[in-house]
Each structure stands twice: as structure tokens, then as C-alpha cells.
Design an enzyme around this catalytic site. Structure first.
Site, mmCIF file in Angstrom:
data_model
loop_
_atom_site.group_PDB
_atom_site.id
_atom_site.type_symbol
_atom_site.label_atom_id
_atom_site.label_comp_id
_atom_site.label_asym_id
_atom_site.label_seq_id
_atom_site.Cartn_x
_atom_site.Cartn_y
_atom_site.Cartn_z
ATOM 1 N N ASP A 1 43.507 -31.638 48.289
ATOM 2 C CA ASP A 1 42.990 -30.402 48.139
ATOM 3 C C ASP A 1 43.171 -29.261 49.385
ATOM 4 O OD1 ASP A 1 42.129 -30.828 45.475
ATOM 5 O OD2 ASP A 1 40.025 -31.289 45.892
ATOM 6 N N TYR B 1 44.612 -14.802 43.000
ATOM 7 C CA TYR B 1 43.589 -14.786 42.664
ATOM 8 C C TYR B 1 42.593 -15.787 43.295
ATOM 9 C CZ TYR B 1 38.742 -14.317 40.611
ATOM 10 O OH TYR B 1 37.411 -14.033 40.476
ATOM 11 N N GLN C 1 38.372 -8.198 35.975
ATOM 12 C CA GLN C 1 38.578 -6.893 36.732
ATOM 13 C C GLN C 1 39.870 -7.144 37.572
ATOM 14 O OE1 GLN C 1 35.594 -8.001 36.693
ATOM 15 N NE2 GLN C 1 34.699 -7.722 38.749
ATOM 16 N N ASN D 1 37.125 -19.159 36.600
ATOM 17 C CA ASN D 1 36.311 -19.712 35.562
ATOM 18 C C ASN D 1 37.022 -19.242 34.064
ATOM 19 O OD1 ASN D 1 35.825 -16.807 34.876
ATOM 20 N ND2 ASN D 1 33.866 -16.918 36.062
ATOM 21 N N GLU E 1 80.324 -17.927 14.248
ATOM 22 C CA GLU E 1 78.789 -17.202 14.198
ATOM 23 C C GLU E 1 79.052 -15.648 13.485
ATOM 24 O OE1 GLU E 1 76.436 -19.659 17.681
ATOM 25 O OE2 GLU E 1 77.046 -17.639 18.166
ATOM 26 N N SER F 1 38.631 -28.128 36.059
ATOM 27 C CA SER F 1 39.082 -29.187 36.961
ATOM 28 C C SER F 1 38.774 -30.711 36.423
ATOM 29 C CB SER F 1 38.621 -29.168 38.590
ATOM 30 O OG SER F 1 39.577 -29.687 39.227
ATOM 31 N N HIS G 1 82.002 -10.000 19.883
ATOM 32 C CA HIS G 1 81.904 -11.267 21.077
ATOM 33 C C HIS G 1 83.450 -11.895 21.014
ATOM 34 C CE1 HIS G 1 77.638 -11.046 20.921
ATOM 35 N NE2 HIS G 1 77.444 -12.050 21.761
ATOM 36 N N HIS H 1 32.702 -29.453 41.271
ATOM 37 C CA HIS H 1 33.455 -28.269 41.027
ATOM 38 C C HIS H 1 32.778 -27.372 40.083
ATOM 39 C CE1 HIS H 1 37.257 -27.874 43.208
ATOM 40 N NE2 HIS H 1 37.492 -29.197 42.997
ATOM 41 N N GLU I 1 44.902 -33.763 35.739
ATOM 42 C CA GLU I 1 45.298 -32.606 36.756
ATOM 43 C C GLU I 1 45.426 -33.686 38.206
ATOM 44 O OE1 GLU I 1 43.357 -29.192 39.247
ATOM 45 O OE2 GLU I 1 41.994 -30.292 37.890
ATOM 46 N N HIS I 2 44.478 -34.518 38.412
ATOM 47 C CA HIS I 2 44.665 -35.381 39.585
ATOM 48 C C HIS I 2 44.463 -36.893 39.096
ATOM 49 C CE1 HIS I 2 42.096 -31.814 40.980
ATOM 50 N NE2 HIS I 2 43.130 -31.823 41.885
ATOM 51 N N GLN J 1 35.009 -34.508 42.528
ATOM 52 C CA GLN J 1 35.462 -33.549 41.466
ATOM 53 C C GLN J 1 34.545 -33.154 40.587
ATOM 54 O OE1 GLN J 1 39.151 -33.128 41.086
ATOM 55 N NE2 GLN J 1 38.243 -31.451 40.017
#
Length: 427
Positions: free
Chosen positions: A356, A124, A186, A209, A410, A233, A415, A258, A322-323, A255
Site C-alpha cells: 500500500d 482522482y 463533480q 466511493n 470477404e 477494497s 481491399h 478502509h 484484490e490483495h 483492510q
């Protein structure tokens, strides 16, 4: 920007919290759209493209003609930059190839692993306010290296029904098989369930998003794997009195632009750094085309003064950014103490923008504190490890009795019997 001086450790949990959103109504909306896409396929996708992206699409498939047209709309200079970034990403991710070896755990018992590509993956790529053609490279390049047979890409078109040409050029360079004009929930539904046009995939990658993130998490419960949970982010900068103030401010703003829900976090041992950074951020902010977005993000952001470098790295690990940018005189020593972070940038010249776009590392990273448990996207993200084992008669003699005893303990008699019949065959 919020300044916090010498916070007590008891305050850290609250200090590292990200902005909270009420997603209850959002989740209902997402679930309804996903159900509709699952039921009506392409027609539902087209309907939501008209509703959300304001474009009436006769087909959601990107054609060969559109791919050729995109080539004419991207400058040669940008194509060369995209190619260079791709080559660096390729080199770094190629180095991650798995090389398994056979291990004899006992005489006659041999075990090994084989890395197998996920056959069908979905990528995506957000359009929105900033079409992220760089993310195409980050997601498709390792998929191609891994050997994924179907690399499916969904991205929202503009109001003329066209996909950003740089996205299409990057897709061609990185080796994407199929491209579709679909955004938002979608698109996630189309890849998760399959439609008349979009193949169903086994794993979905990519940022988006809050609606896209909610959709990915919902489909991951029953229908398809996803790369990681994620939120907005973020960046954390650790700086001392030797740091370059102009660079720090630029990193924080890179940053912040974003989105309004992004967060920037500065940890420093110097009061003067805080004051200087705040002034420099305000100066640079006025020069940015996206200053309204960045200014809103700065409201969620924090400048934190701590006693020493030890406390700085401990707070960073608690934040799990994240960074993480470390701009201190002893950045190499601090780097050794990093436990929780998506991607780390060392020294004054290693800006987050390098990662990036073109240094070679992947920019699809865990956010919202998920770096405590998740890695960023890498070659292994597109592979599965299949284990193999081979036992000889000697192997049965060496581990058979242990298997029988454990299975019996067990109370799993079948088994136990599966091993017993083999032991008896050797008598």
C-alpha cells in the site's frame, strides 16, 4: 465474522459474492451531476463542493502559495518517508519500460510496436475519512515515467478550502502538473469534459466511493477511458497451522478499516487458526480508532475452513481478490498456482501495508472479482502501443496473393484492389 466449514464447490459461487448495493437511484444522481458539470463547468463544480463538501470556493485551482504552505505543514520525517516510497515505486515501474523490436514476419514485411504515452491523464485522490496521499505516488509516478504531458489531479478540500498538505507534497515529489480542489462526481465530470479551469483528460485513474466509481463508469461509455472498474477494497489471506495469528488478524483489520463496505476473507486448513484469528481480531479491534468502521466491514467477512492447500488456492482463484496474502509453510509453491489476484504478498513478513505504501508495487488494483480480467495499475496503463509495418516489393510478392484471396473471400473488392494495383506495378 462468518465461519464456513468445508463448503461444497457447488456453494463457492455464492461464497465468493461481494455485498450487493442497489445503485439504480445512485446512478440517476450521478448522471444528473455529470450533466450539470458538462453544461456549467467551474460554476457547477463549485456548487457541488458547497453542497457535498460544505466549502465555498472562490477558485478550484491549488495555487503555488498553497503548495509552498503545504511544505511547511508536513514534517521532515514524513517527507522522507514519502520520498523513499516514491523512489521504490519509481524503481519498480521503471523496470516495466517497453522495449519493442522489429520482426520480419516474411521477407520484405517488417512489423513493430512503439510505446507512446497518453498525453493527458487525470488522477482522482479521495479525501474523506482518510486522505490517500499514498495514492498520489502510485498514480503520478508511473504517469511521469511514461511521459504523460499533463498530469491533472483532483481531490476534495476540507471545510477551510485547503487540500491535505501531505497530498500536495506527494504531488510535488511525483511530478503532478495541475491540482484542483474538487471531489466526488463533480471531479470526475470536470476531468472527463473539461471546464474553464480543469483540462479535459484522455484517461482517468484512481479509487473512490460508490458515487465516484459510478461516475467513472458512466463517463467511460462515451467520453474518456478509465483505469478499471472497481468496487470496495478487499483482502484474502491463505493460512496454515504455521501462520502467525497476530499478523493475520492485523492484516484482516488493516483492510477492514478502509470502509464499511470492505471485505476480508480468510481461507485456512486449520480449525484452530480460525478460532485463534477470531479471538485475536476481536482483541486488536478494540484498540483501533476506526473500530466502528472495521467492525461493520467484518460483518461482510468470512473465515473459511477447507480440506487442503489445493482447495485453498482453488477457492482463492475463484474469489479473485484484490490483495492476496499467503502465509503458509509452502507459500512459494502456492504462489505458482495463483491465477486470479491483483497483488500477492508472500510469507509472514509481507503485509499488505507494505504494498500500500512503500515496497514499490502499485496499490491501485482490481476489486470485486475483476482480477479475473484486469491488471492493477502499471506503466502500461499510461501508454498506448502504436503498431508500424513496412513492406518492400519483395514483401508484396510474398504476401500479396494471400491478401487478394482473403479480401475477395470477404467480398471487399476495394481491399483486394489496394493490393492488386501494387502487385501489377511490379510486373
Amino acid at each position: 465474522m462468518n465461519i464456513i466449514r468445508y463448503p461444497e464447490k457447488s456453494e463457492w459461487n455464492k461464497l465468493v459474492e461481494r455485498p450487493h448495493l442497489d445503485v439504480s437511484q445512485l446512478n440517476e444522481t450521478v448522471a444528473a451531476v455529470l450533466a450539470d458539470v458538462k453544461k456549467r463547468g467551474d460554476d457547477a463544480v463549485k456548487g457541488y463542493e458547497l453542497k457535498f463538501d460544505h466549502v465555498d470556493l472562490p477558485s478550484i485551482v491549488v495555487t503555488d502559495e498553497e503548495m509552498q504552505e503545504a511544505e511547511t505543514k508536513v514534517s521532515q520525517e514524513l517527507k522522507e518517508a514519502i520520498q523513499m516510497a516514491h523512489d521504490n515505486i519509481l524503481a519498480f515501474h521503471e523496470s516495466q519500460r517497453f522495449r519493442g523490436k522489429k520482426v520480419e514476419t516474411r521477407a520484405g514485411v517488417t512489423c513493430w510496436q512503439k510505446s507512446v504515452a497518453i498525453e493527458k491523464v487525470g488522477l482522482y485522490i479521495p479525501g474523506g475519512t482518510a486522505p490517500l496521499f499514498s495514492t498520489v505516488l502510485m498514480l503520478a509516478t508511473p504517469a511521469k515515467i511514461a511521459g504523460c504531458k499533463d498530469i491533472v489531479l483532483c481531490t476534495p478540500p476540507n471545510r477551510e478550502g485547503k487540500v491535505n498538505p501531505a497530498i500536495l507534497v506527494a504531488a510535488r515529489i511525483a511530478g503532478v502538473n495541475k491540482i484542483f480542489k474538487a471531489g466526488g462526481v463533480q471531479a470526475i465530470g470536470a476531468m472527463a469534459y473539461g471546464t474553464e479551469s480543469v483540462p479535459k483528460v484522455y484517461k482517468i485513474f484512481g479509487p473512490g466511493n460508490q458515487y465516484v466509481m459510478a461516475a467513472k463508469q458512466q463517463v467511460s461509455l462515451h467520453d474518456v477511458a478509465i483505469d478499471m472498474p472497481a468496487g470496495p477494497s478487499e483482502v484474502c489471506v491463505i493460512a496454515d497451522e504455521t501462520a502467525n495469528i497476530e499478523f493475520i488478524a492485523a492484516d484482516l483489520l488493516s483492510q477492514a478499516e478502509h470502509g464499511i463496505d470492505s471485505q476480508v476473507f480468510l481461507i485456512t486448513t486449520s480449525e484452530q487458526v480460525i478460532l485463534d484469528v477470531q479471538a485475536e481480531v476481536n482483541r486488536q479491534l478494540e484498540l483501533l480508532p476506526r473500530k466502528e468502521i472495521a467492525a461493520k466491514a467484518l460483518e461482510n467477512s468470512r473465515l473459511v475452513l477447507v480440506h487442503d492447500r489445493k482447495e485453498a488456492i482453488e477457492l482463492s482463484n475463484a474469489y479473485a481478490p484484490e490483495h492476496l496474502i499467503i502465509q503458509t509453510a509452502d507459500y512459494e509453491k502456492l504462489a505458482e498456482k495463483v491465477i486470479n489476484a491483483g497483488s500477492v504478498f508472500l510469507g509472514e513478513y509481507a503485509c499488505e501495508s507494505a504494498g500500500d505504501y512503500a515496497s514499490g508495487t502499485n496499490h491501485t488494483l482490481p476489486t470485486h472479482g475483476y482480477a479475473t480480467a484486469y491488471s492493477g495499475v502499471n506503466l502500461d496503463s499510461y501508454c498506448r502501443k502504436v503498431t508500424f509495418q513496412h513492406l518492400t516489393a519483395e514483401g508484396i510478392q510474398n504476401i500479396g496473393k494471400a491478401v487478394e484471396l482473403m479480401a475477395a473471400a470477404e467480398q471487399l473488392d476495394a481491399h483486394k484492389n489496394a493490393m492488386t494495383v501494387r502487385i501489377n506495378s511490379l510486373k
